[in-house]
Design a protein around this motif. Structure first.
Motif, PDB file in Angstrom:
ATOM      1  N   LYS A  15       0.917  -1.083  -0.113  1.00 27.78           N
ATOM      2  CA  LYS A  15       0.059  -0.073   0.035  1.00 27.78           C
ATOM      3  C   LYS A  15       0.883   1.336  -0.193  1.00 27.78           C
ATOM      4  CE  LYS A  15      -3.571   0.055   2.695  1.00 27.78           C
ATOM      5  NZ  LYS A  15      -4.657   0.156   3.537  1.00 27.78           N
ATOM      6  N   ASN A  16       2.086   1.172   0.730  1.00 28.33           N
ATOM      7  CA  ASN A  16       2.777   2.465   0.740  1.00 28.33           C
ATOM      8  C   ASN A  16       3.594   2.844  -0.482  1.00 28.33           C
ATOM      9  OD1 ASN A  16       2.048   2.729   3.453  1.00 28.33           O
ATOM     10  ND2 ASN A  16       4.215   1.611   4.130  1.00 28.33           N
ATOM     11  N   THR A  18       2.306   1.735  -3.508  1.00 30.98           N
ATOM     12  CA  THR A  18       1.099   2.308  -4.304  1.00 30.98           C
ATOM     13  C   THR A  18       0.871   3.711  -4.179  1.00 30.98           C
ATOM     14  OG1 THR A  18       0.092   0.261  -4.309  1.00 30.98           O
ATOM     15  CG2 THR A  18      -1.103   1.909  -5.041  1.00 30.98           C
ATOM     16  N   TYR A  19       0.900   4.150  -2.784  1.00 30.76           N
ATOM     17  CA  TYR A  19       0.747   5.570  -2.733  1.00 30.76           C
ATOM     18  C   TYR A  19       1.741   6.478  -3.267  1.00 30.76           C
ATOM     19  CZ  TYR A  19      -3.122   4.741   0.278  1.00 30.76           C
ATOM     20  OH  TYR A  19      -4.278   4.546   0.869  1.00 30.76           O
TER      21      TYR A  19
END
Length: 42
Positions: A15-16, A18-19
């Motif tokens: 997720k990190n 992706t951000y």
């Protein structure tokens, strides 16, 4: 380098990433748009 042991750590890591990629893409698209719409006043 840290090892990813649990599924929670793996999900947080992806997720990190992706951000970070989304922010880089938005900055790149904005820069490209400004490059395309910039006009010289000759």
């Amino acid at each position: 380098m840290e090892t990813i042991v649990t599924l929670q750590e793996f999900m947080l890591h992806t997720k990190n990433i992706t951000y970070v990629l989304m922010v880089v893409a938005l900055i790149g698209i904005t820069g490209f748009w400004l490059f395309l719409t910039d006009r010289d006043d000759d």
